[in-house]
Write a protein that holds these residues in place. Sequence first.
Motif, short mmCIF file in Angstrom:
data_model
loop_
_atom_site.label_atom_id
_atom_site.label_comp_id
_atom_site.label_asym_id
_atom_site.label_seq_id
_atom_site.Cartn_x
_atom_site.Cartn_y
_atom_site.Cartn_z
N GLN A 95 12.39 -7.84 -51.65
CA GLN A 95 12.73 -6.51 -52.17
C GLN A 95 13.48 -5.69 -51.12
N LYS A 96 12.99 -5.76 -49.88
CA LYS A 96 13.64 -4.99 -48.81
C LYS A 96 15.04 -5.51 -48.54
N GLU A 97 15.21 -6.83 -48.57
CA GLU A 97 16.53 -7.42 -48.25
C GLU A 97 17.55 -7.16 -49.35
N HIS A 98 17.13 -7.25 -50.62
CA HIS A 98 18.08 -7.14 -51.73
C HIS A 98 18.08 -5.76 -52.38
N GLY A 99 17.14 -4.90 -52.04
CA GLY A 99 17.18 -3.52 -52.46
C GLY A 99 16.84 -3.24 -53.91
N PHE A 100 16.11 -4.12 -54.59
CA PHE A 100 15.73 -3.81 -55.97
C PHE A 100 14.44 -2.98 -55.99
N ALA A 101 14.25 -2.21 -57.04
CA ALA A 101 13.08 -1.34 -57.16
C ALA A 101 11.87 -2.15 -57.61
N PHE A 102 10.68 -1.59 -57.36
CA PHE A 102 9.44 -2.24 -57.78
C PHE A 102 8.42 -1.17 -58.13
N ALA A 103 7.73 -1.34 -59.26
CA ALA A 103 6.73 -0.36 -59.68
C ALA A 103 5.64 -1.05 -60.48
N THR A 104 4.44 -0.48 -60.43
CA THR A 104 3.32 -0.94 -61.24
C THR A 104 2.81 0.23 -62.06
N THR A 105 2.09 -0.03 -63.12
CA THR A 105 1.54 1.04 -63.94
C THR A 105 0.42 1.78 -63.22
N GLU A 106 -0.05 1.21 -62.08
CA GLU A 106 -1.10 1.85 -61.30
C GLU A 106 -0.54 2.77 -60.22
N GLY A 107 0.80 2.85 -60.11
CA GLY A 107 1.43 3.84 -59.26
C GLY A 107 1.68 3.45 -57.81
N GLU A 108 1.71 2.16 -57.46
CA GLU A 108 2.00 1.77 -56.08
C GLU A 108 3.41 2.17 -55.69
N ASP A 109 3.56 2.54 -54.42
CA ASP A 109 4.86 2.99 -53.90
C ASP A 109 5.26 2.08 -52.76
N THR A 110 6.37 1.37 -52.89
CA THR A 110 6.83 0.48 -51.83
C THR A 110 7.94 1.12 -51.01
N ALA A 111 8.21 2.39 -51.23
CA ALA A 111 9.29 3.04 -50.50
C ALA A 111 8.86 3.47 -49.11
N THR A 112 7.54 3.56 -48.84
CA THR A 112 7.05 4.00 -47.54
C THR A 112 6.20 2.91 -46.92
N ALA A 113 5.99 3.03 -45.58
CA ALA A 113 5.16 2.06 -44.86
C ALA A 113 3.72 2.11 -45.36
N ASN A 114 3.20 3.35 -45.60
CA ASN A 114 1.83 3.48 -46.10
C ASN A 114 1.68 2.86 -47.48
N GLY A 115 2.69 3.05 -48.32
CA GLY A 115 2.64 2.47 -49.66
C GLY A 115 2.62 0.95 -49.62
N ARG A 116 3.46 0.38 -48.72
CA ARG A 116 3.48 -1.09 -48.60
C ARG A 116 2.16 -1.60 -48.02
N MET A 117 1.55 -0.85 -47.09
CA MET A 117 0.27 -1.26 -46.52
C MET A 117 -0.82 -1.28 -47.60
N ILE A 118 -0.85 -0.22 -48.42
CA ILE A 118 -1.85 -0.16 -49.49
C ILE A 118 -1.64 -1.30 -50.48
N LEU A 119 -0.38 -1.59 -50.78
CA LEU A 119 -0.08 -2.68 -51.70
C LEU A 119 -0.55 -4.02 -51.12
N THR A 120 -0.33 -4.20 -49.81
CA THR A 120 -0.76 -5.43 -49.15
C THR A 120 -2.27 -5.55 -49.17
N ILE A 121 -2.98 -4.42 -48.95
CA ILE A 121 -4.44 -4.43 -48.98
C ILE A 121 -4.93 -4.84 -50.37
N LYS A 122 -4.30 -4.27 -51.41
CA LYS A 122 -4.68 -4.64 -52.77
C LYS A 122 -4.43 -6.12 -53.03
N GLY A 123 -3.33 -6.63 -52.48
CA GLY A 123 -3.05 -8.06 -52.64
C GLY A 123 -4.10 -8.91 -51.96
#
Length: 473
Positions: A95-123
């Motif tokens: 996603q970071k390399e090709h620049g496409f957007a990503f969203a879930t119905t639960e509201g995760e945000d991959t635009a920030t470092a904190n959002g990516r960290m939370i997403l990784t924790i959920k994973g």
Amino acid sequence: MGIYVRISKDRKGQELGIQRQEKACRELCERMGWGVLKVYPENDTSASTTSKRRRPTYTEMLRDAREGLIDGIVVYSIDRLTRRIAELTHFLEEQKEHGFAFATTEGEDTATANGRMILTIKGAVAQQETERMSERVNNSLLQRREQGKPHAGGSRLFGFKEGSNLQEVEPGEVELIRLGYQILLDRGTPGDVARAWNERGARTPEAGTAWDIQKVKRVYRSERIGGIVSYKGQDIGDSVYPHPLTREEWENVQTILDSRATPARKGAGKRKHLYSGFLKCGHCGSTMRIQWATIQGRTFRRTACHSSQVGANGERGCGKVIRRLDWIEARINEVVEAALAKRRPQAQAAPSEDLSGEIKILEERIRALRNRWKDGGMEDEDYFDSLTHLRSDLQTLRTREAASVVRETRTETDALAVWKDEDMQNLERRRAIVASVIDHVEVFSVGRGRKKPPELDSIRIWPVGAKPDGSKG
């Protein structure tokens, strides 16, 4: 945008789970003002760490995102995308390399470092839950095995009733299995068993075809025939349900089959000639081939040193020796028959050791170890480590005991009568008799155009146990 929907199990095939996910994702896209170009459904497909199935739709979606066919991906939740932390990390890098957007119905945000960290924790949590579920399933399976309940998957096994999950035997087939067991104990071969079963009208349970050597071996190699319950390759115990052979009888069969097993040379197929593999070139030592040849309208068998064979010195065959086989075969037959005529039935030796006491002690130790583990007195790692060592020692004792039983129960066979049966179905047994008399035969060239019979010294027969100087070892 592209919508990815997935559900692990859909036993009814109604796709209700992915339909609910798609509806929630479309509602999110509508609120955000995003258009939906394509839906990527993957029904009845696992994304866990234990699954080995490929996800072609997931791969297609990532490819479309890389190539810009879709400018973003929407999923219901992160565990619908993947349950593998390594796969999630790779997805975020893509996603970071090709620049496409990503969203879930639960509201995760991959635009920030904190959002990516939370997403990784959920994973990571999703992966942990999958692994815990796998552990619960494995523990449940292990508990069933410990209770003597074997795994009942796969096609029907000969000897057990269709649909009985290995809990009921087929009396007629059990009778045949026990007949075959006695044939093997009496120095018979798997080929003899196959003929006996075919003569009685028995057919294989899978395809209803006639029995052959390999199919018979597969029956007797199956641990389930002996009521042995295993888990991940470990011998756990004995089945509580009926089975055609006892554990001891099954182990006797393994000893017999192992004693008959010989490694085939590269490219070797089914033997067609009695002395294939026994004839060696007298010049280079390579194994000679036996083949049919037609010269001037006459068809005959001959043996030849071939340049593709590797000789005793590691070099290719010399190709200097080509001989008709009939005269050579007749001379070897004389030697084998003379050796068999001298044989006399030998009294069976008494068993050298009684291992039943040692086996009983090990079995009691295993039962005590299992009870201690079930009561929570041992960690899983210590239990399986100790069980492995005890099972290994027990298997060694049982193998020795089985070999002793086979020696005691085998009846004396008239080897000369077997030898004189030249039916092709008996070829395997005749070759075994040859191997008990002759180690190999050196064949020398006799020149071209000879009309008289070859000299006796144009071949040299080496009996089993002979030393290079011709004496017996």
